[in-house]
Design a protein around this motif. Sequence first.
Motif, mmCIF file in Angstrom:
data_model
loop_
_atom_site.group_PDB
_atom_site.id
_atom_site.type_symbol
_atom_site.label_atom_id
_atom_site.label_comp_id
_atom_site.label_asym_id
_atom_site.label_seq_id
_atom_site.Cartn_x
_atom_site.Cartn_y
_atom_site.Cartn_z
ATOM 1 N N MET A 1 33.127 20.197 2.266
ATOM 2 C CA MET A 1 33.952 21.183 1.607
ATOM 3 C C MET A 1 33.217 21.808 0.408
ATOM 4 N N LEU A 2 32.632 20.993 -0.445
ATOM 5 C CA LEU A 2 31.952 21.534 -1.624
ATOM 6 C C LEU A 2 30.785 22.429 -1.242
ATOM 7 N N LEU A 3 29.995 21.986 -0.266
ATOM 8 C CA LEU A 3 28.843 22.794 0.140
ATOM 9 C C LEU A 3 29.287 24.126 0.737
ATOM 10 N N GLU A 4 30.388 24.107 1.485
ATOM 11 C CA GLU A 4 30.904 25.346 2.065
ATOM 12 C C GLU A 4 31.337 26.335 0.989
ATOM 13 N N GLU A 5 31.787 25.809 -0.139
ATOM 14 C CA GLU A 5 32.216 26.656 -1.261
ATOM 15 C C GLU A 5 31.071 26.916 -2.247
ATOM 16 N N HIS A 6 29.853 26.489 -1.886
ATOM 17 C CA HIS A 6 28.676 26.642 -2.748
ATOM 18 C C HIS A 6 28.893 25.994 -4.117
ATOM 19 N N THR A 7 29.551 24.835 -4.111
ATOM 20 C CA THR A 7 29.878 24.142 -5.351
ATOM 21 C C THR A 7 29.064 22.869 -5.468
ATOM 22 N N GLY A 8 28.492 22.665 -6.653
ATOM 23 C CA GLY A 8 27.748 21.443 -6.926
ATOM 24 C C GLY A 8 27.967 21.016 -8.363
ATOM 25 N N PHE A 9 27.498 19.847 -8.682
ATOM 26 C CA PHE A 9 27.604 19.323 -10.041
ATOM 27 C C PHE A 9 26.232 18.847 -10.500
ATOM 28 N N VAL A 10 25.911 19.137 -11.747
ATOM 29 C CA VAL A 10 24.643 18.715 -12.326
ATOM 30 C C VAL A 10 24.909 18.068 -13.684
ATOM 31 N N VAL A 11 24.057 17.112 -14.047
ATOM 32 C CA VAL A 11 24.158 16.517 -15.373
ATOM 33 C C VAL A 11 23.602 17.525 -16.367
ATOM 34 N N ARG A 12 24.430 17.915 -17.308
ATOM 35 C CA ARG A 12 24.040 18.902 -18.329
ATOM 36 C C ARG A 12 23.506 18.218 -19.582
ATOM 37 N N HIS A 13 24.125 17.089 -19.939
ATOM 38 C CA HIS A 13 23.722 16.382 -21.159
ATOM 39 C C HIS A 13 24.144 14.922 -21.042
ATOM 40 N N MET A 14 23.359 14.054 -21.663
ATOM 41 C CA MET A 14 23.698 12.634 -21.628
ATOM 42 C C MET A 14 23.274 11.975 -22.926
ATOM 43 N N ASP A 15 24.195 11.218 -23.512
ATOM 44 C CA ASP A 15 23.906 10.374 -24.672
ATOM 45 C C ASP A 15 24.103 8.942 -24.228
ATOM 46 N N ILE A 16 23.129 8.090 -24.511
ATOM 47 C CA ILE A 16 23.240 6.695 -24.092
ATOM 48 C C ILE A 16 22.826 5.780 -25.233
ATOM 49 N N ASP A 17 23.581 4.710 -25.381
ATOM 50 C CA ASP A 17 23.312 3.715 -26.413
ATOM 51 C C ASP A 17 23.072 2.383 -25.712
ATOM 52 N N PHE A 18 21.831 1.917 -25.740
ATOM 53 C CA PHE A 18 21.492 0.620 -25.163
ATOM 54 C C PHE A 18 21.784 -0.441 -26.220
ATOM 55 N N ILE A 19 22.746 -1.302 -25.948
ATOM 56 C CA ILE A 19 23.211 -2.270 -26.929
ATOM 57 C C ILE A 19 22.535 -3.627 -26.762
ATOM 58 N N ARG A 20 22.437 -4.090 -25.542
ATOM 59 C CA ARG A 20 21.822 -5.386 -25.241
ATOM 60 C C ARG A 20 20.969 -5.243 -23.997
ATOM 61 N N GLY A 21 20.092 -6.187 -23.803
ATOM 62 C CA GLY A 21 19.250 -6.192 -22.617
ATOM 63 C C GLY A 21 19.945 -6.860 -21.437
ATOM 64 N N ALA A 22 19.447 -6.578 -20.261
ATOM 65 C CA ALA A 22 19.910 -7.216 -19.028
ATOM 66 C C ALA A 22 18.674 -7.563 -18.205
ATOM 67 N N ARG A 23 18.843 -8.505 -17.301
ATOM 68 C CA ARG A 23 17.736 -8.921 -16.431
ATOM 69 C C ARG A 23 17.951 -8.365 -15.028
ATOM 70 N N LEU A 24 16.887 -8.382 -14.247
ATOM 71 C CA LEU A 24 16.894 -7.781 -12.917
ATOM 72 C C LEU A 24 18.030 -8.290 -12.035
ATOM 73 N N ASP A 25 18.317 -9.570 -12.026
ATOM 74 C CA ASP A 25 19.333 -10.117 -11.127
ATOM 75 C C ASP A 25 20.727 -10.205 -11.740
ATOM 76 N N ASP A 26 20.921 -9.717 -12.968
ATOM 77 C CA ASP A 26 22.255 -9.751 -13.586
ATOM 78 C C ASP A 26 23.225 -8.885 -12.792
ATOM 79 N N GLN A 27 24.455 -9.377 -12.669
ATOM 80 C CA GLN A 27 25.508 -8.573 -12.038
ATOM 81 C C GLN A 27 26.202 -7.786 -13.141
ATOM 82 N N LEU A 28 26.110 -6.473 -13.046
ATOM 83 C CA LEU A 28 26.668 -5.593 -14.063
ATOM 84 C C LEU A 28 27.756 -4.721 -13.455
ATOM 85 N N THR A 29 28.711 -4.336 -14.266
ATOM 86 C CA THR A 29 29.788 -3.456 -13.841
ATOM 87 C C THR A 29 29.722 -2.182 -14.672
ATOM 88 N N VAL A 30 29.838 -1.041 -14.004
ATOM 89 C CA VAL A 30 29.873 0.238 -14.696
ATOM 90 C C VAL A 30 31.309 0.736 -14.672
#
Length: 89
Positions: A1-30
């Motif tokens: 549907m979106l492609l037929e309407e020529h509609t897309g979404f792009v990231v315009r801006h992002m602010d991120i604050d890394f508070i703590r570290g994580a390891r490769l095998d950690d289970q994280l939730t977003v």
Amino acid sequence: MLLEEHTGFVVRHMDIDFIRGARLDDQLTVKTYIEEFKKASLTFAQEIVDQQGVTIAKALVKVACIDNVKMKPKAIPSSILVELKHSDG
């Protein structure tokens, strides 16, 4: 549907604050919430937490709606706004 309407979404801006570290095998939730609706953009607030519920990172992501052919901003289709508003929170 979106492609037929020529509609897309792009990231315009992002602010991120890394508070703590994580390891490769950690289970994280977003966790993602819609913080702001505008005519042609949305701002998402995101929080990444570990298994203990400790916040690892926080981000604000502004996403713009564009016409995929003209590569210019366009209003977010009302059908998408209805879906997003019903899924919010």
